[in-house]
Design a protein around this motif. Structure first.
Motif: not given
Length: 350
Positions: A21-28, A54-58, A87-90, A139-143
């Motif tokens: 689904g393209g959800f970012k689950l790692s590399s944070v 949701l996929r973009a901000i997740y 998604l356990q945090n949604v 992006t989340n990193k930019e936010l």
């Protein structure tokens, strides 16, 4: 556009759904992990568009609350619940409000989600409220980098415009604690401490109840709390704003019909006074310092949404490769609401 049955099939195996689904689950990054964020999403239509937002901000360390309008049909709600279940945090807000424009029901879901997010174990640092018709420009990193540059300040608009807006609340004055009522956008980016004040202090609760009969309370509640210096709300504004001094905010890019020339026009379509972005607006969207863009119609010039999404995820790929796009953080640090934020103790909180 997926049907409810297709969402059910897609989410029947959550592992496969998340993998494909393209959800970012790692590399944070460690910086992101140490600065979790909280989001609310108020939605009522186009489950596919909500899924893409949701996929973009997740990110797996953030927390998310989705409020589904009670008017939405069961099939729509089921689709949203199926997506959230993987998604356990949604979380889908357990209370569903029948949202009616310009009434208290526009504000109530925001507070319901704030309360729900407050109860989560994650000690998030900032809260951002969204609708299903928006898309991130950062992006989340930019936010995280931008919100850290706020140094606890709240990105909340607020102007006094007695002549034009007073009719909304005039017959209910005086406001609690003799507060001056401010008008501004409902879209905010506020600190955890601001949310604490809004939902847990007597002042916040009393003002919330006072807003029930007021017109457009979603455009005055957060704004009033943040713009009355005598309260001492953490990170609030210490400079009063009049009708001629609309403070710059970054929470949202919105192109109103009356101010579209400021942005070079609207290259999409104007609906109820606001621009629904089209392909011709992409140069503005990709260069904007704002955090999110509002709004997009899923059935209008879908290529604009597709292109913006591709641009966004390309930035994420560059970040993951160690080559992030340049970000001028100083423009946020120099914003008036940051430079003149309140940093003292809470003054009124009983």
């Amino acid at each position: 556009m997926k049907t409810t049955a297709e969402h059910r099939r897609a989410t029947s195996d959550c592992g496969r759904y998340l993998q494909n689904g393209g959800f970012k689950l790692s590399s944070v990054s460690e910086e992101e992990l140490s600065f979790p964020l909280a989001f609310s999403l108020l939605v009522y239509r186009d489950a596919d568009q909500v899924e893409r937002l949701l996929r973009a901000i997740y990110r797996p360390h953030n927390v998310y609350c989705i409020h589904v309008d009670r008017k939405s049909d069961l099939k729509y709600r089921t689709s949203i619940e199926r997506i959230a279940s993987c998604l356990q945090n949604v979380f889908v807000c357990p209370v569903s409000v029948n949202v009616v424009w310009a009434t208290f029901t526009n504000l109530e879901p925001e507070i319901l989600c704030m309360r729900h997010l407050w109860r989560q174990k994650v000690k998030w640092r900032y809260f951002i409220n969204l609708t299903g018709q928006e898309f991130p420009l950062k992006t989340n990193k930019e936010l995280v980098r931008i919100l850290k540059a706020f140094h606890g300040a709240n990105d909340v608009g607020g102007i006094r415009n007695e002549a034009r807006m007073r009719f909304r609340w005039e017959r209910f004055l005086p406001a609690p604690y003799n507060l001056t009522i401010y008008k501004g956008s409902v879209h905010v980016a506020v600190s955890r401490e601001f949310v604490d004040y809004a939902i847990n202090t007597r002042v916040g609760k009393t003002l919330f109840e006072w807003e029930r009969p007021v017109k457009h309370p979603d455009e005055s509640y957060f704004n009033t709390l943040n713009n009355n210096p005598q309260l001492g709300v953490p990170g609030s504004a210490t400079v009063n704003h009049t009708a001629n001094q609309d403070p710059p905010i970054f929470a949202r890019l919105k192109v109103w019909d009356g101010a579209k020339e400021k942005y070079g026009g609207c290259h999409g379509k104007i609906v109820r006074g606001i621009c629904h972005f089209g392909v011709g607006d992409l140069p503005l969207l990709t260069k904007s310092p704002q955090l999110f863009a509002n709004k997009f119609s899923y059935d209008y010039q879908p290529l604009s949404y597709d292109c913006l999404e591709e641009w966004y995820f390309h930035k994420v790929e560059l970040e993951d490769a160690g080559n992030p796009p340049p970000l001028n953080v100083s423009r946020y640090e120099q914003a008036p609401f940051v430079k003149y934020r309140y940093t003292g103790p809470v003054k009124i909180q009983q």
